[in-house]
Design a protein around this motif. Structure first.
Motif, mmCIF file in Angstrom:
data_model
loop_
_atom_site.group_PDB
_atom_site.id
_atom_site.type_symbol
_atom_site.label_atom_id
_atom_site.label_comp_id
_atom_site.label_asym_id
_atom_site.label_seq_id
_atom_site.Cartn_x
_atom_site.Cartn_y
_atom_site.Cartn_z
ATOM 1 N N THR A 231 41.401 44.306 61.964
ATOM 2 C CA THR A 231 42.259 45.449 62.318
ATOM 3 C C THR A 231 43.733 45.063 62.417
ATOM 4 O O THR A 231 44.607 45.931 62.464
ATOM 5 N N VAL A 232 44.015 43.761 62.473
ATOM 6 C CA VAL A 232 45.397 43.287 62.547
ATOM 7 C C VAL A 232 45.587 42.104 61.599
ATOM 8 O O VAL A 232 44.623 41.411 61.249
ATOM 9 N N LYS A 233 46.827 41.876 61.192
ATOM 10 C CA LYS A 233 47.135 40.825 60.220
ATOM 11 C C LYS A 233 48.119 39.830 60.813
ATOM 12 O O LYS A 233 49.101 40.220 61.451
ATOM 13 N N ALA A 234 47.862 38.552 60.610
ATOM 14 C CA ALA A 234 48.769 37.499 61.078
ATOM 15 C C ALA A 234 49.819 37.235 60.005
ATOM 16 O O ALA A 234 49.487 37.051 58.828
ATOM 17 N N LEU A 235 51.096 37.208 60.400
ATOM 18 C CA LEU A 235 52.170 36.926 59.456
ATOM 19 C C LEU A 235 52.429 35.426 59.373
ATOM 20 O O LEU A 235 52.366 34.708 60.375
ATOM 21 N N LYS A 236 52.738 34.967 58.182
ATOM 22 C CA LYS A 236 53.160 33.571 58.016
ATOM 23 C C LYS A 236 54.562 33.410 58.612
ATOM 24 O O LYS A 236 55.332 34.383 58.661
ATOM 25 N N LEU A 237 54.871 32.213 59.031
ATOM 26 C CA LEU A 237 56.193 31.914 59.569
ATOM 27 C C LEU A 237 56.860 30.882 58.675
ATOM 28 O O LEU A 237 56.352 29.768 58.522
ATOM 29 N N ASP A 238 57.956 31.265 58.039
ATOM 30 C CA ASP A 238 58.630 30.395 57.071
ATOM 31 C C ASP A 238 57.652 29.901 56.001
ATOM 32 O O ASP A 238 57.710 28.754 55.555
ATOM 33 N N GLY A 239 56.752 30.799 55.589
ATOM 34 C CA GLY A 239 55.801 30.484 54.523
ATOM 35 C C GLY A 239 54.595 29.667 54.967
ATOM 36 O O GLY A 239 53.737 29.349 54.138
ATOM 37 N N VAL A 240 54.509 29.331 56.245
ATOM 38 C CA VAL A 240 53.402 28.509 56.746
ATOM 39 C C VAL A 240 52.393 29.392 57.473
ATOM 40 O O VAL A 240 52.752 30.155 58.377
ATOM 41 N N GLU A 241 51.139 29.260 57.068
ATOM 42 C CA GLU A 241 50.075 30.073 57.661
ATOM 43 C C GLU A 241 49.603 29.480 58.986
ATOM 44 O O GLU A 241 49.528 28.265 59.156
ATOM 45 N N ALA A 242 49.287 30.368 59.905
ATOM 46 C CA ALA A 242 48.779 29.947 61.216
ATOM 47 C C ALA A 242 47.285 29.624 61.088
ATOM 48 O O ALA A 242 46.423 30.459 61.355
ATOM 49 N N LYS A 243 46.990 28.410 60.667
ATOM 50 C CA LYS A 243 45.595 27.994 60.549
ATOM 51 C C LYS A 243 45.447 26.565 61.058
ATOM 52 O O LYS A 243 46.439 25.833 61.227
ATOM 53 N N ALA A 244 44.213 26.173 61.281
ATOM 54 C CA ALA A 244 43.915 24.915 61.973
ATOM 55 C C ALA A 244 44.623 23.705 61.378
ATOM 56 O O ALA A 244 45.239 22.923 62.098
ATOM 57 N N GLU A 245 44.558 23.532 60.072
ATOM 58 C CA GLU A 245 45.111 22.323 59.466
ATOM 59 C C GLU A 245 46.628 22.227 59.632
ATOM 60 O O GLU A 245 47.198 21.131 59.655
ATOM 61 N N ASN A 246 47.298 23.389 59.772
ATOM 62 C CA ASN A 246 48.749 23.375 59.995
ATOM 63 C C ASN A 246 49.108 23.223 61.476
ATOM 64 O O ASN A 246 50.169 22.686 61.804
ATOM 65 N N ILE A 247 48.228 23.686 62.339
ATOM 66 C CA ILE A 247 48.472 23.577 63.783
ATOM 67 C C ILE A 247 48.248 22.147 64.261
ATOM 68 O O ILE A 247 49.032 21.626 65.059
#
Length: 311
Positions: A231-247
């Motif tokens: 029902t909601v969408k997460a926006l990328k920040l400076d082209g980087v996705e909010a996902k485990a491998e980036n966190i």
């Protein structure tokens, strides 16, 4: 006649003796019922620890709430008699409640040192997981990425229409969290560089924030990743996705430790519950299934001042 009477008496005595012997044998062969275990040691799936049955209250962060609620449910299923009560209210509430002794555990997205008026030196930190946080919009918003400056300009009220960042001609509606919210503190610190947010809709519960964003055209807010669904969408920040491998590497910087504070060292059922949350059973399964990251997955560490170091 006298002989018959004597014979009758003798037979009567023999019968009584036999009956007495039979009764004695029956008593000797009865098996005593096994002693009942105390309620707190029994469980449908086996007990993991002996509990006292004293109520444990865990209050605070709504971002952490789904994980604590599920862990409490599983802990009580394994330990009949255990009583774990979980409530929201925000990180500030959790910290103040545990500091005052009104709650056994204070759930928080921020370090106690970051909250004014909290005697952090009296509290013991139990880091139980990591959670990412992201700007959230309705899937109808035709924007998938924002630069940090665009995000700051939106939340400070400089940008008020989605067409200014490549979207449709649609008014932007801000959905904020109260100042007691750890999610707000984390998002403000690491996504907005500490800039003060403009006025908007303010809601305390992450679930309510998600509902408002999903149902309000042009709305934008922020949520822990554990609250995202279709029902909601997460926006990328400076082209980087909010996902485990980036966190885990801090490539995506908007994340927080999930803390469960106790006033002094944890004891009794509170300690047993916190120990349970840190077991592989919870860390490898429940934590990841609910959208959190196990502490052990992190390749960096971050202190209360935001300083990041490699592990």
């Amino acid at each position: 006649m006298k002989k018959l009477s004597k014979m009758f008496i003798a037979l009567t005595c023999v019968g009584a003796l036999l009956a007495g012997c039979g009764s004695g044998n029956t008593a000797q062969t009865q098996t005593p019922a096994p002693a009942q275990k105390p309620a707190q040691e029994q469980s449908n799936s086996g007990s993991t620890t002996k509990t006292s049955g004293e109520p444990v209250t865990a209050v605070g962060s709504t971002a952490l709430q789904p994980l604590v609620e599920q862990a409490a449910k599983d802990f009580m299923a394994k330990n009949a008699g255990a009583q774990i009560q979980v409530q929201g209210g925000g990180s500030g509430t959790g910290l103040s409640q545990v500091a005052s002794g009104a709650a056994t555990i204070g759930n928080s997205d921020i370090f106690a040192e970051e909250k004014k008026g909290i005697p952090a030196n009296e509290l013991v930190d139990h880091k139980v997981s990591v959670v990412g946080m992201a700007a959230a919009v309705s899937p109808k918003v035709k924007v998938d990425n924002l630069t940090k400056q665009q995000l700051i300009d939106i939340f400070t009220g400089k940008i008020t229409n989605w067409k200014e960042v490549g979207g449709d001609d649609m008014k932007i509606t801000l959905v904020n969290r109260p100042k007691s919210s750890g999610t707000r503190a984390t998002f403000s610190k690491f996504a907005l560089d500490g800039k003060e947010e403009a006025e908007g809709i303010t809601e305390d519960s992450s679930g309510t924030v998600r509902k408002i964003i999903a149902e309000t055209p042009g709305a934008i807010g922020y949520l822990a990743l554990s609250y995202f669904n279709d029902t909601v969408k997460a926006l990328k920040l400076d082209g980087v996705e909010a996902k485990a491998e980036n966190i885990t590497t801090n490539k995506y910087p908007v994340w927080a430790y999930e803390h469960m504070y106790t006033k002094g060292e944890a004891t009794g059922d509170a300690k047993a519950f916190l120990d349970f949350i840190l077991t592989d059973e919870v860390q490898k399964k429940t934590v990841t299934e609910l959208g959190f990251l196990p502490i052990t997955d992190m390749k960096v560490e971050r202190d209360a001042e935001g300083k990041v170091t490699q592990k």
